[in-house]
Scaffold this motif. Structure first.
Motif, PDB file in Angstrom:
ATOM      1  N   PRO A 102       2.116   3.715  -5.545  1.00  0.00           N
ATOM      2  CA  PRO A 102       1.600   2.392  -5.913  1.00  0.00           C
ATOM      3  C   PRO A 102       0.797   2.462  -7.209  1.00  0.00           C
ATOM      4  O   PRO A 102       0.370   3.538  -7.643  1.00  0.00           O
ATOM      5  CB  PRO A 102       0.708   2.027  -4.722  1.00  0.00           C
ATOM      6  CG  PRO A 102       0.274   3.339  -4.154  1.00  0.00           C
ATOM      7  CD  PRO A 102       1.428   4.280  -4.372  1.00  0.00           C
ATOM      8  N   THR A 103       0.571   1.303  -7.816  1.00  0.00           N
ATOM      9  CA  THR A 103      -0.111   1.283  -9.113  1.00  0.00           C
ATOM     10  C   THR A 103      -1.527   1.850  -9.029  1.00  0.00           C
ATOM     11  O   THR A 103      -1.985   2.505  -9.964  1.00  0.00           O
ATOM     12  CB  THR A 103      -0.180  -0.154  -9.659  1.00  0.00           C
ATOM     13  OG1 THR A 103      -0.796  -1.007  -8.695  1.00  0.00           O
ATOM     14  CG2 THR A 103       1.205  -0.672  -9.990  1.00  0.00           C
ATOM     15  N   THR A 104      -2.220   1.601  -7.937  1.00  0.00           N
ATOM     16  CA  THR A 104      -3.587   2.113  -7.809  1.00  0.00           C
ATOM     17  C   THR A 104      -3.617   3.630  -7.956  1.00  0.00           C
ATOM     18  O   THR A 104      -4.394   4.177  -8.744  1.00  0.00           O
ATOM     19  CB  THR A 104      -4.176   1.716  -6.445  1.00  0.00           C
ATOM     20  OG1 THR A 104      -3.200   1.980  -5.418  1.00  0.00           O
ATOM     21  CG2 THR A 104      -4.538   0.251  -6.410  1.00  0.00           C
TER      22      THR A 104
ATOM     23  N   ASN B  29       4.527  -1.493  -6.702  1.00  0.00           N
ATOM     24  CA  ASN B  29       3.904  -1.913  -5.450  1.00  0.00           C
ATOM     25  C   ASN B  29       4.960  -2.395  -4.462  1.00  0.00           C
ATOM     26  O   ASN B  29       5.020  -3.570  -4.105  1.00  0.00           O
ATOM     27  CB  ASN B  29       2.865  -3.003  -5.719  1.00  0.00           C
ATOM     28  CG  ASN B  29       1.629  -2.436  -6.373  1.00  0.00           C
ATOM     29  OD1 ASN B  29       1.102  -1.428  -5.923  1.00  0.00           O
ATOM     30  ND2 ASN B  29       1.189  -3.041  -7.453  1.00  0.00           N
ATOM     31  N   ARG B  30       5.826  -1.489  -4.076  1.00  0.00           N
ATOM     32  CA  ARG B  30       6.789  -1.775  -3.017  1.00  0.00           C
ATOM     33  C   ARG B  30       7.070  -0.478  -2.273  1.00  0.00           C
ATOM     34  O   ARG B  30       6.911   0.619  -2.830  1.00  0.00           O
ATOM     35  CB  ARG B  30       8.089  -2.346  -3.585  1.00  0.00           C
ATOM     36  CG  ARG B  30       8.923  -1.349  -4.370  1.00  0.00           C
ATOM     37  CD  ARG B  30      10.197  -1.974  -4.902  1.00  0.00           C
ATOM     38  NE  ARG B  30      11.026  -0.991  -5.594  1.00  0.00           N
ATOM     39  CZ  ARG B  30      11.974  -0.269  -4.993  1.00  0.00           C
ATOM     40  NH1 ARG B  30      12.208  -0.425  -3.695  1.00  0.00           N
ATOM     41  NH2 ARG B  30      12.690   0.605  -5.669  1.00  0.00           N
TER      42      ARG B  30
ATOM     43  N   ARG C 216       1.852   6.082   0.219  1.00  0.00           N
ATOM     44  CA  ARG C 216       1.724   4.779   0.869  1.00  0.00           C
ATOM     45  C   ARG C 216       0.263   4.509   1.200  1.00  0.00           C
ATOM     46  O   ARG C 216      -0.513   5.427   1.496  1.00  0.00           O
ATOM     47  CB  ARG C 216       2.552   4.732   2.163  1.00  0.00           C
ATOM     48  CG  ARG C 216       4.051   4.863   1.936  1.00  0.00           C
ATOM     49  CD  ARG C 216       4.714   3.530   1.725  1.00  0.00           C
ATOM     50  NE  ARG C 216       6.100   3.687   1.319  1.00  0.00           N
ATOM     51  CZ  ARG C 216       7.120   3.831   2.158  1.00  0.00           C
ATOM     52  NH1 ARG C 216       6.907   3.847   3.452  1.00  0.00           N
ATOM     53  NH2 ARG C 216       8.355   3.941   1.693  1.00  0.00           N
TER      54      ARG C 216
ATOM     55  N   ASP D 282       1.929  -8.946  -6.522  1.00  0.00           N
ATOM     56  CA  ASP D 282       2.657  -7.774  -7.039  1.00  0.00           C
ATOM     57  C   ASP D 282       1.746  -6.631  -7.470  1.00  0.00           C
ATOM     58  O   ASP D 282       1.862  -5.521  -6.957  1.00  0.00           O
ATOM     59  CB  ASP D 282       3.596  -8.146  -8.185  1.00  0.00           C
ATOM     60  CG  ASP D 282       4.805  -8.913  -7.704  1.00  0.00           C
ATOM     61  OD1 ASP D 282       5.166  -8.777  -6.526  1.00  0.00           O
ATOM     62  OD2 ASP D 282       5.371  -9.683  -8.498  1.00  0.00           O
ATOM     63  N   ASP D 283       0.854  -6.841  -8.435  1.00  0.00           N
ATOM     64  CA  ASP D 283       0.042  -5.740  -8.942  1.00  0.00           C
ATOM     65  C   ASP D 283      -1.422  -5.977  -8.600  1.00  0.00           C
ATOM     66  O   ASP D 283      -2.088  -6.825  -9.186  1.00  0.00           O
ATOM     67  CB  ASP D 283       0.211  -5.611 -10.456  1.00  0.00           C
ATOM     68  CG  ASP D 283      -0.470  -4.362 -11.012  1.00  0.00           C
ATOM     69  OD1 ASP D 283      -1.174  -3.667 -10.241  1.00  0.00           O
ATOM     70  OD2 ASP D 283      -0.299  -4.077 -12.209  1.00  0.00           O
TER      71      ASP D 283
END
Length: 299
Positions: A103-105, A133-134, A148, A228-229
């Protein structure tokens, strides 16, 4: 004597179609034409006596049989790769490829330092990194590993916890000067609290607090919401749009530089887990195992 495995080229083509998403994209990757790719898939399906792909105008989807065959085929090619590396790399240096989805984080704030140390230790390993983010399908999309967030469902995947990431509520000094500093949970109703819409459910992510021994889940509402983000709420908060809840590791530097200020520190104490996952029946390469060891050991 006939050759038992003269169809391996068709198997490799099948894997390429899934990894690249379509016959056309696979044809480009393999420097051939879509018609050649299509004939290879038909030959393989005829050999196996079952349909592997559901053909649509835009994308190739796996049947149940195709999913099973794909997993075993990838494992078989991984064994061949390992055998070749065992002969070629007499000095024991790792090589190969690892496909990782995050994920972006984590991709922007936790992973870069880990991958830099990994690259220094194993310079011959190539990393294919997907930041989105999927929740990717590890088997169908050909990923070795994924990170995850949150409590994971009983999916049959192996999960190795990386950390429990602490949460905090922040806002810019300009916003707080304009709107005031909330002193308690009830004060949030008078503030712009920036919500994030979770891609998996379409629901607003709840803010999580701890008041003494009591856990509180609270849903923010605003005329402005982000989807999304999740990093979007942090950017908006930094530019004075309102309050947001995020992870300590994302805003630590902004807090130190004074770009953001933490509010409601008396209600902090909740966290969310990040885990590294992989399919249990898929044979992991030595490069993947080394990356797991490094990430779990350093997180």
């Amino acid at each position: 004597m006939s050759r038992r495995f003269d169809h391996l080229g068709d198997v490799e083509t099948f894997i390429a179609v899934i990894e690249h998403g379509s016959l056309t994209a696979a044809a480009v990757a393999l420097a051939t034409t879509p018609s050649v790719i299509s004939r290879a898939i038909v030959r393989l399906e005829n050999r196996l006596g079952t349909q592997l792909l559901r053909r649509t105008t835009r994308r190739q989807g796996l049947t149940d049989a195709g999913r099973v065959y794909l997993e075993h085929a990838r494992s078989a090619f991984a064994l061949i790769d390992d055998a070749e590396r065992a002969i070629q790399d007499q000095n024991g240096e790792l090589s190969g490829r690892v496909r990782l989805s995050v994920p972006t984080t984590y991709g922007h704030y936790r992973l870069p330092a880990m991958l830099q140390r990994y690259a220094q230790r194993y310079p011959r390993v190539s990393i294919e990194l997907n930041i989105a983010n999927r929740n990717v399908d590890l088997v169908a999309e050909g990923y070795d590993l994924a990170i995850r967030l949150g409590q994971l469902p009983d999916s049959g995947l192996v999960a190795r916890k990386l950390e429990d990431a602490m949460l905090c509520v922040v806002a810019s000094p300009e916003y707080l000067q304009r709107a005031g500093i909330p002193q308690g949970l009830d004060d949030l109703a008078a503030h712009v609290c920036l919500p994030f819409e979770m891609p998996s459910t379409g629901r607003i992510a709840q803010w999580q607090f701890r008041d003494g021994e009591r856990d509180i889940d609270w849903t923010p509402e605003s005329t402005l919401r982000v989807s999304d983000d999740v990093l979007g709420v942090v950017s908006l908060a930094e530019h004075g749009a309102g309050l947001c809840q995020t992870y300590d590791f994302i805003v630590a530097d902004r807090l130190q530089r004074g770009h953001l200020v933490e509010v409601l520190p008396q209600l902090r104490g909740r966290s969310r887990p990040f885990s590294l996952i992989y399919a249990p029946h898929r044979r992991l390469s030595a490069a993947s195992r080394a990356l797991i060891d490094l990430m779990v050991g350093e997180a």
